[in-house]
Scaffold this motif. Structure first.
Motif, PDB file in Angstrom:
ATOM      1  N   HIS A  80      77.712  38.120  17.081  1.00  0.00           N
ATOM      2  CA  HIS A  80      77.964  39.467  16.570  1.00  0.00           C
ATOM      3  C   HIS A  80      77.678  39.534  15.075  1.00  0.00           C
ATOM      4  CE1 HIS A  80      80.339  40.628  20.136  1.00  0.00           C
ATOM      5  NE2 HIS A  80      80.866  39.420  20.078  1.00  0.00           N
ATOM      6  N   ILE A  81      77.333  40.725  14.587  1.00  0.00           N
ATOM      7  CA  ILE A  81      77.353  40.969  13.146  1.00  0.00           C
ATOM      8  C   ILE A  81      78.815  40.989  12.752  1.00  0.00           C
ATOM      9  CG2 ILE A  81      76.895  42.675  11.335  1.00  0.00           C
ATOM     10  CD1 ILE A  81      74.450  43.566  12.956  1.00  0.00           C
ATOM     11  N   ILE A  82      79.134  40.378  11.625  1.00  0.00           N
ATOM     12  CA  ILE A  82      80.531  40.285  11.201  1.00  0.00           C
ATOM     13  C   ILE A  82      81.162  41.673  11.174  1.00  0.00           C
ATOM     14  CG2 ILE A  82      80.186  40.408   8.704  1.00  0.00           C
ATOM     15  CD1 ILE A  82      82.254  37.969   8.679  1.00  0.00           C
ATOM     16  N   GLY A  83      82.361  41.764  11.713  1.00  0.00           N
ATOM     17  CA  GLY A  83      83.070  43.033  11.788  1.00  0.00           C
ATOM     18  C   GLY A  83      83.062  43.632  13.185  1.00  0.00           C
ATOM     19  N   CYS A  84      82.100  43.247  14.032  1.00  0.00           N
ATOM     20  CA  CYS A  84      82.054  43.770  15.396  1.00  0.00           C
ATOM     21  C   CYS A  84      83.193  43.175  16.223  1.00  0.00           C
ATOM     22  CB  CYS A  84      80.711  43.466  16.034  1.00  0.00           C
ATOM     23  SG  CYS A  84      80.535  44.033  17.748  1.00  0.00           S
ATOM     24  N   GLN A 122      76.045  45.848  21.371  1.00  0.00           N
ATOM     25  CA  GLN A 122      76.770  46.928  20.698  1.00  0.00           C
ATOM     26  C   GLN A 122      76.480  46.977  19.207  1.00  0.00           C
ATOM     27  OE1 GLN A 122      80.898  46.332  22.116  1.00  0.00           O
ATOM     28  NE2 GLN A 122      80.832  48.545  22.421  1.00  0.00           N
ATOM     29  N   CYS A 123      76.573  45.830  18.535  1.00  0.00           N
ATOM     30  CA  CYS A 123      76.361  45.814  17.086  1.00  0.00           C
ATOM     31  C   CYS A 123      74.896  45.559  16.733  1.00  0.00           C
ATOM     32  CB  CYS A 123      77.277  44.802  16.405  1.00  0.00           C
ATOM     33  SG  CYS A 123      76.940  43.069  16.816  1.00  0.00           S
ATOM     34  N   LYS A 124      74.054  45.377  17.757  1.00  0.00           N
ATOM     35  CA  LYS A 124      72.628  45.128  17.560  1.00  0.00           C
ATOM     36  C   LYS A 124      72.377  43.905  16.672  1.00  0.00           C
ATOM     37  CE  LYS A 124      71.239  49.923  18.289  1.00  0.00           C
ATOM     38  NZ  LYS A 124      72.447  50.478  18.778  1.00  0.00           N
ATOM     39  N   ALA A 125      73.099  42.822  16.982  1.00  0.00           N
ATOM     40  CA  ALA A 125      72.961  41.587  16.205  1.00  0.00           C
ATOM     41  C   ALA A 125      71.525  41.072  16.166  1.00  0.00           C
ATOM     42  CB  ALA A 125      73.915  40.521  16.750  1.00  0.00           C
ATOM     43  N   ALA A 126      70.784  41.283  17.244  1.00  0.00           N
ATOM     44  CA  ALA A 126      69.411  40.784  17.272  1.00  0.00           C
ATOM     45  C   ALA A 126      68.549  41.379  16.170  1.00  0.00           C
ATOM     46  CB  ALA A 126      68.781  41.077  18.635  1.00  0.00           C
ATOM     47  N   THR A 127      68.820  42.634  15.786  1.00  0.00           N
ATOM     48  CA  THR A 127      68.002  43.264  14.742  1.00  0.00           C
ATOM     49  C   THR A 127      68.330  42.724  13.359  1.00  0.00           C
ATOM     50  OG1 THR A 127      69.552  45.098  14.433  1.00  0.00           O
ATOM     51  CG2 THR A 127      67.809  45.401  16.090  1.00  0.00           C
ATOM     52  N   SER A 128      69.467  42.032  13.214  1.00  0.00           N
ATOM     53  CA  SER A 128      69.856  41.484  11.917  1.00  0.00           C
ATOM     54  C   SER A 128      69.379  40.055  11.724  1.00  0.00           C
ATOM     55  CB  SER A 128      71.380  41.525  11.771  1.00  0.00           C
ATOM     56  OG  SER A 128      71.991  40.578  12.608  1.00  0.00           O
ATOM     57  N   ARG A 150      69.941  30.540   1.036  1.00  0.00           N
ATOM     58  CA  ARG A 150      69.689  31.177   2.334  1.00  0.00           C
ATOM     59  C   ARG A 150      70.932  31.210   3.193  1.00  0.00           C
ATOM     60  NH1 ARG A 150      65.675  29.216   7.190  1.00  0.00           N
ATOM     61  NH2 ARG A 150      66.474  30.702   8.685  1.00  0.00           N
ATOM     62  N   GLY A 151      71.664  30.092   3.264  1.00  0.00           N
ATOM     63  CA  GLY A 151      72.868  30.034   4.081  1.00  0.00           C
ATOM     64  C   GLY A 151      73.970  30.912   3.541  1.00  0.00           C
ATOM     65  N   ALA A 152      73.885  31.296   2.288  1.00  0.00           N
ATOM     66  CA  ALA A 152      74.925  32.120   1.676  1.00  0.00           C
ATOM     67  C   ALA A 152      74.478  33.566   1.583  1.00  0.00           C
ATOM     68  CB  ALA A 152      75.250  31.567   0.292  1.00  0.00           C
ATOM     69  N   SER A 153      73.612  34.000   2.499  1.00  0.00           N
ATOM     70  CA  SER A 153      73.132  35.379   2.445  1.00  0.00           C
ATOM     71  C   SER A 153      74.295  36.349   2.598  1.00  0.00           C
ATOM     72  CB  SER A 153      72.104  35.614   3.561  1.00  0.00           C
ATOM     73  OG  SER A 153      72.745  35.774   4.797  1.00  0.00           O
ATOM     74  N   ARG A 154      74.055  37.575   2.181  1.00  0.00           N
ATOM     75  CA  ARG A 154      75.126  38.574   2.245  1.00  0.00           C
ATOM     76  C   ARG A 154      75.467  38.925   3.688  1.00  0.00           C
ATOM     77  NH1 ARG A 154      72.444  42.721  -1.472  1.00  0.00           N
ATOM     78  NH2 ARG A 154      71.082  41.100  -2.169  1.00  0.00           N
ATOM     79  N   GLN A 155      74.514  38.834   4.590  1.00  0.00           N
ATOM     80  CA  GLN A 155      74.750  39.125   6.005  1.00  0.00           C
ATOM     81  C   GLN A 155      75.459  37.934   6.641  1.00  0.00           C
ATOM     82  OE1 GLN A 155      73.540  42.086   7.749  1.00  0.00           O
ATOM     83  NE2 GLN A 155      75.110  41.335   9.097  1.00  0.00           N
ATOM     84  N   ALA A 156      76.431  38.189   7.490  1.00  0.00           N
ATOM     85  CA  ALA A 156      77.118  37.102   8.189  1.00  0.00           C
ATOM     86  C   ALA A 156      77.341  37.517   9.634  1.00  0.00           C
ATOM     87  CB  ALA A 156      78.439  36.775   7.500  1.00  0.00           C
ATOM     88  N   TRP A 157      77.623  36.546  10.470  1.00  0.00           N
ATOM     89  CA  TRP A 157      77.788  36.758  11.902  1.00  0.00           C
ATOM     90  C   TRP A 157      79.038  36.027  12.375  1.00  0.00           C
ATOM     91  CZ3 TRP A 157      73.501  35.716   9.132  1.00  0.00           C
ATOM     92  CH2 TRP A 157      72.486  36.663   9.146  1.00  0.00           C
ATOM     93  N   THR A 158      79.450  36.305  13.603  1.00  0.00           N
ATOM     94  CA  THR A 158      80.547  35.593  14.251  1.00  0.00           C
ATOM     95  C   THR A 158      80.108  35.254  15.673  1.00  0.00           C
ATOM     96  OG1 THR A 158      81.608  37.611  15.062  1.00  0.00           O
ATOM     97  CG2 THR A 158      82.353  36.778  12.929  1.00  0.00           C
ATOM     98  N   ILE A 159      80.829  34.327  16.298  1.00  0.00           N
ATOM     99  CA  ILE A 159      80.560  33.970  17.695  1.00  0.00           C
ATOM    100  C   ILE A 159      81.806  34.259  18.511  1.00  0.00           C
ATOM    101  CG2 ILE A 159      80.106  32.081  19.300  1.00  0.00           C
ATOM    102  CD1 ILE A 159      78.387  30.807  17.187  1.00  0.00           C
ATOM    103  N   GLN A 160      81.611  34.887  19.655  1.00  0.00           N
ATOM    104  CA  GLN A 160      82.702  35.169  20.590  1.00  0.00           C
ATOM    105  C   GLN A 160      82.444  34.358  21.856  1.00  0.00           C
ATOM    106  OE1 GLN A 160      82.670  39.163  22.167  1.00  0.00           O
ATOM    107  NE2 GLN A 160      84.746  39.004  22.947  1.00  0.00           N
TER     108      GLN A 160
END
Length: 149
Positions: free
Chosen positions: A109-113, A138-144, A84-94
């Motif tokens: 953020h979704i990674i890349g934003c 902007q990147c709609k992180a909540a939907t991910s 689960r922790g190694a899912s393909r989706q990743a995020w970042t914190i600003q």
């Protein structure tokens, strides 16, 4: 005793001990982990100090029950599915700094934003439980992200 009212001792890296609220527990790959909340001071609006609750998952070696405490009502999460922790989706914190009239904040953020070190799903959900942390619009992180359930 309602969930979140169970009290524990948190052992800090320098050996100090603080009382904390135990919100939930889960069996991790390396043993039990506990989500605890500690109330600390934080600079608020106008430079005033305000109490704020910080939550974090800690391994069992950093948490000790208080003798005579009742932990029967503390929610217990099932172990996370493998990978689960190694899912393909990743995020970042600003981190947005504190400035006059505006308290500091954090955006997930979704990674890349926005640039930043990648974090996994559990870290993103944990970050969003902290005060002044919100998903990027902007990147709609909540939907991910699934709900923190």
């Amino acid at each position: 005793m309602p969930a979140g009212n169970a009290r524990v001792i948190v052992i800090l890296p320098d050996g100090q001990e603080l009382r904390a609220s135990l919100h939930e527990r889960r069996r991790g790959p390396d043993g039990w982990q506990y989500r605890v909340a500690i109330t600390l001071w934080q600079a608020g609006s106008g430079g005033r100090q305000e109490p704020v609750e910080h939550t974090v998952w800690l391994d069992a070696g950093h948490v000790r029950p208080i003798e005579g405490g009742d932990y029967s009502a503390v929610p217990t999460r099932p172990p996370a599915p493998a990978g689960r922790g190694a899912s393909r989706q990743a995020w970042t914190i600003q981190n947005l700094p504190h400035r006059p009239g505006h308290p500091g904040a954090r955006l997930v953020h979704i990674i890349g934003c926005q640039p930043g070190a990648p974090i996994d799903l559990d870290q993103a959900l944990e970050a969003l439980q902290q005060p002044s942390t919100v998903p990027c619009l902007q990147c709609k992180a909540a939907t991910s992200l699934p709900s923190a359930g």
